[in-house]
Design a protein around this motif. Structure first.
Motif, short mmCIF file in Angstrom:
data_model
loop_
_atom_site.label_atom_id
_atom_site.label_comp_id
_atom_site.label_asym_id
_atom_site.label_seq_id
_atom_site.Cartn_x
_atom_site.Cartn_y
_atom_site.Cartn_z
N GLY A 42 69.71 8.04 69.75
CA GLY A 42 69.95 8.84 71.02
C GLY A 42 68.70 9.28 70.51
N ARG A 43 67.85 9.32 68.88
CA ARG A 43 67.53 10.36 68.45
C ARG A 43 65.68 9.72 69.41
N VAL A 44 65.46 9.04 69.58
CA VAL A 44 64.10 8.09 70.37
C VAL A 44 63.68 8.84 71.30
N ALA A 45 64.30 9.06 72.08
CA ALA A 45 63.68 10.08 73.95
C ALA A 45 63.98 11.76 73.14
N GLU A 46 64.41 12.08 72.25
CA GLU A 46 64.30 13.56 72.52
C GLU A 46 63.16 13.55 71.68
N LEU A 47 62.63 13.19 70.61
CA LEU A 47 61.49 13.10 69.36
C LEU A 47 60.94 12.68 70.50
N ASN A 48 60.44 11.67 71.04
CA ASN A 48 59.31 11.36 71.85
C ASN A 48 58.67 12.32 72.69
N ARG A 49 59.85 13.39 73.46
CA ARG A 49 59.48 14.30 74.57
C ARG A 49 58.91 15.64 73.75
N ARG A 50 59.51 16.02 72.34
CA ARG A 50 59.41 16.70 71.36
C ARG A 50 57.59 16.49 70.94
N ALA A 51 56.90 15.30 70.79
CA ALA A 51 56.42 14.77 70.06
C ALA A 51 55.03 15.27 71.08
N SER A 52 55.65 14.53 72.66
CA SER A 52 54.54 14.62 73.97
C SER A 52 54.00 16.24 73.83
N GLY A 53 55.61 16.96 74.00
CA GLY A 53 54.83 19.04 74.30
C GLY A 53 53.55 18.88 73.09
N CYS A 54 53.81 18.41 71.91
CA CYS A 54 52.80 18.58 70.30
C CYS A 54 51.77 18.15 70.45
N TRP A 55 51.47 17.16 71.38
CA TRP A 55 50.20 16.54 71.37
C TRP A 55 49.23 17.31 72.83
N ALA A 56 50.36 17.88 73.98
CA ALA A 56 49.78 18.65 75.21
C ALA A 56 49.41 19.74 74.50
N GLU A 57 50.16 20.48 73.87
CA GLU A 57 49.52 21.64 73.26
C GLU A 57 48.12 21.54 72.62
N ARG A 58 47.92 20.86 71.70
CA ARG A 58 46.50 20.38 71.22
C ARG A 58 45.97 19.74 72.21
N ARG A 63 47.87 10.72 74.10
CA ARG A 63 48.70 11.05 73.36
C ARG A 63 50.25 11.41 74.20
N ALA A 64 49.61 13.11 74.04
CA ALA A 64 51.08 13.42 74.97
C ALA A 64 51.92 12.87 76.44
N LEU A 65 51.22 11.50 77.38
CA LEU A 65 51.22 10.86 78.13
C LEU A 65 51.82 9.71 77.58
N ALA A 66 51.59 9.80 76.84
CA ALA A 66 52.02 8.36 76.27
C ALA A 66 53.57 8.20 75.62
N HIS A 67 53.85 10.11 75.15
CA HIS A 67 55.01 9.80 74.17
C HIS A 67 56.45 10.18 75.30
N ILE A 69 56.30 9.31 78.16
CA ILE A 69 56.22 8.12 78.88
C ILE A 69 58.13 7.59 78.29
N GLU A 70 57.60 7.01 76.67
CA GLU A 70 58.32 6.45 76.12
C GLU A 70 59.73 7.36 75.66
N GLY A 71 59.66 9.04 75.83
CA GLY A 71 60.17 9.89 76.15
C GLY A 71 61.60 10.23 77.61
N ARG A 72 60.95 8.94 78.13
CA ARG A 72 61.62 8.78 79.34
C ARG A 72 61.59 10.44 80.57
N ASP A 73 60.24 10.79 80.73
CA ASP A 73 60.49 12.62 80.41
C ASP A 73 59.36 12.54 81.77
N VAL A 74 60.40 12.33 82.80
CA VAL A 74 59.35 11.87 84.32
C VAL A 74 57.92 12.77 84.30
#
Length: 106
Positions: A42-58, A63-67, A69-74
C-alpha cells in the motif's frame, strides 16, 4: 564508511573520483523494491509520488515522470510530460515520449 564499503564490493559503487557520491547496484534496488511490494504494498504508490516530487524539485524531469507514472499520479505525470515534451520532440526522442504515453491506461 561508504568508501570502505565500495572497496569491499558490497554492491555499492562510487559515481565520481572524489568518492562523494555513491550508488547501489541495480540488483540491490530491485531486491529492495520487491521487499517493499511484499511487506508494504500500500505504500508503493505513495513513495513513488514523493520520489517524483523530489526529482522534480532537483530538475530531473525524466526520473520525476517515471516515478509519477509508477505512483499513478496522472496529474503530476501529465504536467511533467507536457513540460519536457518539446525538448524531447526537438531532439528527435519521439520513442521516449511514446514509451511514457504507453505506460498510461486509456
Amino acid at each position: 564508511m561508504l568508501t570502505r564499503l565500495a572497496q569491499s564490493n558490497v554492491m555499492l559503487a562510487p559515481l565520481d573520483r572524489c568518492n562523494s557520491t555513491y550508488r547501489y547496484h541495480g540488483l540491490y534496488a530491485t531486491v529492495l523494491q520487491a521487499e517493499l511490494r511484499r511487506l508494504a504494498p500500500g505504500r508503493v504508490a505513495e513513495l513513488n509520488r514523493r520520489a517524483s516530487g523530489c526529482w522534480a524539485e532537483r530538475g530531473d524531469l525524466e526520473r520525476a515522470l517515471a516515478h509519477a507514472i509508477e505512483g499513478r499520479d496522472v496529474d503530476q505525470a501529465g504536467r511533467l510530460l507536457w513540460d519536457s515534451a518539446a525538448r524531447h520532440v526537438t531532439s528527435g526522442r519521439y520513442t521516449v515520449i511514446r514509451g511514457w504515453l504507453n505506460r498510461f491506461a486509456d
